[in-house]
Scaffold this motif. Sequence first.
Motif, PDB file in Angstrom:
ATOM      1  N   LEU A 183     -23.949  69.456  34.357  1.00  0.00           N
ATOM      2  CA  LEU A 183     -24.110  70.740  33.818  1.00  0.00           C
ATOM      3  C   LEU A 183     -22.902  71.558  34.498  1.00  0.00           C
ATOM      4  N   VAL A 184     -22.266  71.134  35.505  1.00  0.00           N
ATOM      5  CA  VAL A 184     -21.113  71.415  36.110  1.00  0.00           C
ATOM      6  C   VAL A 184     -20.080  70.451  36.700  1.00  0.00           C
ATOM      7  N   GLU A 185     -19.017  70.778  36.902  1.00  0.00           N
ATOM      8  CA  GLU A 185     -18.023  69.793  37.548  1.00  0.00           C
ATOM      9  C   GLU A 185     -18.447  69.636  39.003  1.00  0.00           C
ATOM     10  N   GLY A 186     -18.062  68.548  39.556  1.00  0.00           N
ATOM     11  CA  GLY A 186     -18.518  68.112  40.969  1.00  0.00           C
ATOM     12  C   GLY A 186     -18.791  66.478  41.166  1.00  0.00           C
ATOM     13  N   THR A 187     -19.494  66.302  42.372  1.00  0.00           N
ATOM     14  CA  THR A 187     -19.664  65.258  42.804  1.00  0.00           C
ATOM     15  C   THR A 187     -20.854  64.922  42.590  1.00  0.00           C
ATOM     16  N   VAL A 188     -21.293  63.489  42.405  1.00  0.00           N
ATOM     17  CA  VAL A 188     -22.603  62.959  41.836  1.00  0.00           C
ATOM     18  C   VAL A 188     -23.370  62.527  43.160  1.00  0.00           C
ATOM     19  N   VAL A 189     -24.279  62.773  43.254  1.00  0.00           N
ATOM     20  CA  VAL A 189     -25.295  62.528  44.747  1.00  0.00           C
ATOM     21  C   VAL A 189     -26.760  61.965  44.153  1.00  0.00           C
ATOM     22  N   TYR A 190     -27.041  60.763  44.546  1.00  0.00           N
ATOM     23  CA  TYR A 190     -28.405  60.067  44.455  1.00  0.00           C
ATOM     24  C   TYR A 190     -29.324  60.300  45.350  1.00  0.00           C
ATOM     25  N   LYS A 191     -30.498  60.904  45.375  1.00  0.00           N
ATOM     26  CA  LYS A 191     -31.201  61.178  46.571  1.00  0.00           C
ATOM     27  C   LYS A 191     -32.551  60.914  46.333  1.00  0.00           C
ATOM     28  N   GLY A 192     -33.510  59.965  46.723  1.00  0.00           N
ATOM     29  CA  GLY A 192     -35.001  60.157  46.418  1.00  0.00           C
ATOM     30  C   GLY A 192     -35.586  60.233  44.929  1.00  0.00           C
ATOM     31  N   GLY A 193     -34.634  59.253  44.210  1.00  0.00           N
ATOM     32  CA  GLY A 193     -35.146  59.098  42.791  1.00  0.00           C
ATOM     33  C   GLY A 193     -34.611  60.252  41.732  1.00  0.00           C
ATOM     34  N   ARG A 194     -33.910  61.088  42.328  1.00  0.00           N
ATOM     35  CA  ARG A 194     -33.106  62.347  41.651  1.00  0.00           C
ATOM     36  C   ARG A 194     -31.604  61.800  41.829  1.00  0.00           C
ATOM     37  N   VAL A 195     -30.908  62.749  40.663  1.00  0.00           N
ATOM     38  CA  VAL A 195     -29.529  62.815  40.750  1.00  0.00           C
ATOM     39  C   VAL A 195     -29.274  64.037  40.481  1.00  0.00           C
ATOM     40  N   SER A 196     -28.120  64.525  41.521  1.00  0.00           N
ATOM     41  CA  SER A 196     -27.933  65.907  41.481  1.00  0.00           C
ATOM     42  C   SER A 196     -26.327  66.074  41.330  1.00  0.00           C
ATOM     43  N   ILE A 197     -25.809  67.149  41.280  1.00  0.00           N
ATOM     44  CA  ILE A 197     -24.088  67.490  41.386  1.00  0.00           C
ATOM     45  C   ILE A 197     -23.827  68.420  42.278  1.00  0.00           C
ATOM     46  N   GLU A 198     -23.065  67.930  43.311  1.00  0.00           N
ATOM     47  CA  GLU A 198     -22.564  68.987  44.331  1.00  0.00           C
ATOM     48  C   GLU A 198     -21.394  69.724  43.763  1.00  0.00           C
ATOM     49  N   PRO A 199     -21.458  70.814  43.407  1.00  0.00           N
ATOM     50  CA  PRO A 199     -20.217  71.706  42.647  1.00  0.00           C
ATOM     51  C   PRO A 199     -19.117  71.608  43.571  1.00  0.00           C
ATOM     52  N   THR A 200     -17.801  71.290  42.886  1.00  0.00           N
ATOM     53  CA  THR A 200     -16.557  71.466  43.692  1.00  0.00           C
ATOM     54  C   THR A 200     -16.637  72.919  43.953  1.00  0.00           C
ATOM     55  N   ALA A 201     -15.394  73.100  44.890  1.00  0.00           N
ATOM     56  CA  ALA A 201     -15.146  74.573  45.398  1.00  0.00           C
ATOM     57  C   ALA A 201     -14.636  75.348  44.315  1.00  0.00           C
ATOM     58  N   ALA A 202     -14.248  75.257  43.264  1.00  0.00           N
ATOM     59  CA  ALA A 202     -13.677  76.114  42.245  1.00  0.00           C
ATOM     60  C   ALA A 202     -14.927  76.657  41.585  1.00  0.00           C
ATOM     61  N   ASN A 203     -16.240  76.073  41.532  1.00  0.00           N
ATOM     62  CA  ASN A 203     -17.245  76.594  40.938  1.00  0.00           C
ATOM     63  C   ASN A 203     -18.138  77.514  41.751  1.00  0.00           C
TER      64      ASN A 203
END
Length: 82
Positions: A62-82
């Motif tokens: 949903l936003v631009e950033g880095t992909v993070v997998y942890k505990g059966g979930r996937v999240s996005i760590e937004p870049t500094a611009a967001n």
Amino acid sequence: MAHKKGQGSSRNGRDSNPQYRGIKLYGGEHAKVGSILVRQCGTPIKPGRFVGRGRDDTLFALVEGTVVYKGGRVSIEPTAAN
């Protein structure tokens, strides 16, 4: 002896296209808005922060950033611009 020439079976004429499921972006990779992260059947991997879930359980960014997998979930760590 048969009175008609043999015909191929019309009952076997169907074939579905492949679904190309699996992880499309791995942890640490950069994702743009709308990037598909995982194509899956059901929800073995659940959506985390800034990740949406499509009708066919596809997970996307949903936003631009880095992909993070942890505990059966996937999240996005937004870049500094967001």
